[in-house]
Design an enzyme around this catalytic site. Structure first.
Site, PDB file in Angstrom:
ATOM      1  N   ASP A 124      25.177   2.042 -11.138  1.00 12.97           N
ATOM      2  CA  ASP A 124      24.389   2.747 -12.159  1.00 12.97           C
ATOM      3  C   ASP A 124      22.998   2.128 -12.327  1.00 12.97           C
ATOM      4  O   ASP A 124      22.833   0.920 -12.166  1.00 12.97           O
ATOM      5  CB  ASP A 124      25.150   2.716 -13.495  1.00 12.97           C
ATOM      6  N   HIS A 157      17.629   7.047  -6.295  1.00 14.46           N
ATOM      7  CA  HIS A 157      18.876   7.284  -5.551  1.00 14.46           C
ATOM      8  C   HIS A 157      18.711   6.866  -4.093  1.00 14.46           C
ATOM      9  O   HIS A 157      19.638   6.344  -3.483  1.00 14.46           O
ATOM     10  CB  HIS A 157      19.283   8.758  -5.648  1.00 14.46           C
ATOM     11  N   LEU A 193      36.901  -3.544   6.577  1.00 17.59           N
ATOM     12  CA  LEU A 193      36.720  -3.095   5.187  1.00 17.59           C
ATOM     13  C   LEU A 193      37.066  -1.616   5.101  1.00 17.59           C
ATOM     14  O   LEU A 193      36.659  -0.825   5.949  1.00 17.59           O
ATOM     15  CB  LEU A 193      35.253  -3.307   4.769  1.00 17.59           C
TER      16      LEU A 193
HETATM   17  C1  IPE Z   1      28.478   6.806 -13.751  1.00 15.83           C
HETATM   18  O1  IPE Z   1      27.155   6.732 -14.131  1.00 15.83           O
HETATM   19  C2  IPE Z   1      28.631   7.644 -12.518  1.00 15.83           C
HETATM   20  C3  IPE Z   1      28.083   7.081 -11.284  1.00 15.83           C
HETATM   21  C4  IPE Z   1      27.523   5.898 -11.140  1.00 15.83           C
HETATM   22  C5  IPE Z   1      28.211   7.917 -10.127  1.00 15.83           C
HETATM   23  P1  IPE Z   1      26.519   7.751 -15.191  1.00 15.83           P
HETATM   24  O2  IPE Z   1      25.079   7.409 -15.270  1.00 15.83           O
HETATM   25  O3  IPE Z   1      26.859   9.149 -14.834  1.00 15.83           O
HETATM   26  O4  IPE Z   1      27.289   7.366 -16.509  1.00 15.83           O
HETATM   27  P2  IPE Z   1      26.908   7.621 -18.033  1.00 15.83           P
HETATM   28  O5  IPE Z   1      26.482   9.069 -18.134  1.00 15.83           O
HETATM   29  O6  IPE Z   1      25.773   6.718 -18.367  1.00 15.83           O
HETATM   30  O7  IPE Z   1      28.131   7.298 -18.804  1.00 15.83           O
HETATM   31  C1  IPE Z   2      23.623   6.202 -10.877  1.00 17.80           C
HETATM   32  O1  IPE Z   2      22.326   6.054 -11.373  1.00 17.80           O
HETATM   33  C2  IPE Z   2      23.698   7.244  -9.784  1.00 17.80           C
HETATM   34  C3  IPE Z   2      24.445   8.454 -10.136  1.00 17.80           C
HETATM   35  C4  IPE Z   2      25.014   8.692 -11.277  1.00 17.80           C
HETATM   36  C5  IPE Z   2      24.520   9.484  -9.124  1.00 17.80           C
HETATM   37  P1  IPE Z   2      21.780   6.994 -12.529  1.00 17.80           P
HETATM   38  O2  IPE Z   2      21.147   8.182 -11.898  1.00 17.80           O
HETATM   39  O3  IPE Z   2      22.848   7.289 -13.527  1.00 17.80           O
HETATM   40  O4  IPE Z   2      20.671   6.061 -13.159  1.00 17.80           O
HETATM   41  P2  IPE Z   2      20.354   5.897 -14.713  1.00 17.80           P
HETATM   42  O5  IPE Z   2      21.608   5.448 -15.375  1.00 17.80           O
HETATM   43  O6  IPE Z   2      19.888   7.219 -15.221  1.00 17.80           O
HETATM   44  O7  IPE Z   2      19.281   4.843 -14.733  1.00 17.80           O
HETATM   45 MG    MG Z   3      23.446   6.335 -15.194  1.00 23.90          MG
END
Ligand code: IPE
Ligand code: IPE
Ligand code: MG
Length: 252
Positions: free
Chosen positions: A27, A44, A138
């Protein structure tokens, strides 16, 4: 007088205990990009590079199973452009990285509901899963359109369909990842302390490690720190603590 309290921080066990199965909520991509005045999708892209580093690191440290959260069942709620960019990135990664992963001894599979994914993407996922890796170092599982609640429901449906009584065992048999050990360590980057509908069932006794590092910045040192922290934990699974002698080494 009460005896003095020993140091709270348990010494690292020697040799280091390496988790067999590491699960990661990757995240913080969006925030990483926004801080650099870049579009979220750039985050991403750099996040995908961090995943490649993580895979190499896990192979080097001798982790046997790695499960990463790439797209949650709730991530469809994001703006359409971001969802489209993420799907394009998955396709690109599948096209570019599958052979390299196999060469590293990494075998790949996916968990999650594939039904809403485009046919071309599903077919690339299938091809990647079919590539044979003899003696894998892995086993990488990518959770894509995965939700922990979805997983429990699909497992319950499958158990009922085979006429089984609903028990922990009959459900566990049908959960995603049923064929591998449960995660020993969950790492979540990005500073939030939540599970976000990841492996709800499988994380029952997993050690949780939260890092404020944003996912694209997660590097070799970040992984080493998480593994080091894990090596200091005492897992009890509901039991009483294992006896330790004054040097901190396990005696029972
Ligand atoms: C969790 O992150 C999902 C992934 C890393 C794929 P999110 O960014 O979607 O989670 P929330 O919305 O902050 O809980
Ligand atoms: C995690 O990073 C990737 C996915 C959920 C696909 P985020 O896109 O949630 O990044 P933040 O949390 O908004 O910084
Ligand atoms: Mg996120």
């Amino acid at each position: 007088m009460l005896p003095p309290m020993p140091s709270k921080r348990s010494p690292r066990k020697s040799p280091a205990v390496v988790p067999r199965h590491v699960a990661v909520v990757m995240d913080g991509n969006g925030r990483w990009a926004t801080r650099r005045l870049l579009p979220r999708t750039a985050g991403h892209k750099f996040g995908a590079e961090a995943l490649k580093r993580l895979v190499r690191g896990c192979v080097q440290h001798g982790v046997s199973y790695l499960t990463v959260f790439a797209f949650s069942s709730e991530n469809w709620k994001r703006p359409a452009e971001e969802v489209t960019a993420l799907m394009a990135l998955f396709v690109q990664a599948l096209e570019r990285e599958t052979a390299e992963l196999a060469a590293q001894g990494v075998c790949l599979r996916f968990v999650g509901d594939r039904s809403p994914l485009q046919e071309s993407m599903r077919s690339l996922m299938q091809q990647a899963e079919n590539s044979v890796v003899t003696e894998p170092r892995l086993r990488l599982t990518v959770a894509l359109n995965y939700g922990g609640r979805w997983d429990i429901v699909q497992a319950a449906r499958a158990a009922l369909a085979e006429g089984a009584e609903l028990t922990e065992q009959s459900l566990a048999r049908h959960m995603c990842l049923a064929d591998i050990p449960e995660p020993d360590l969950l790492i979540r980057t990005g500073g939030d302390h939540r599970i976000s509908n990841f492996l709800l069932w499988q994380l029952a006794y997993t050690e949780l490690y939260f890092s404020s590092t944003l996912w694209p910045d997660f590097d070799e040192k970040s992984l080493a720190d998480a593994l080091d922290d894990f090596a200091r934990r005492e897992r009890r699974f509901g039991r009483v603590p294992t006896r330790t002698d004054p040097s901190g080494l396990r005696v029972a």
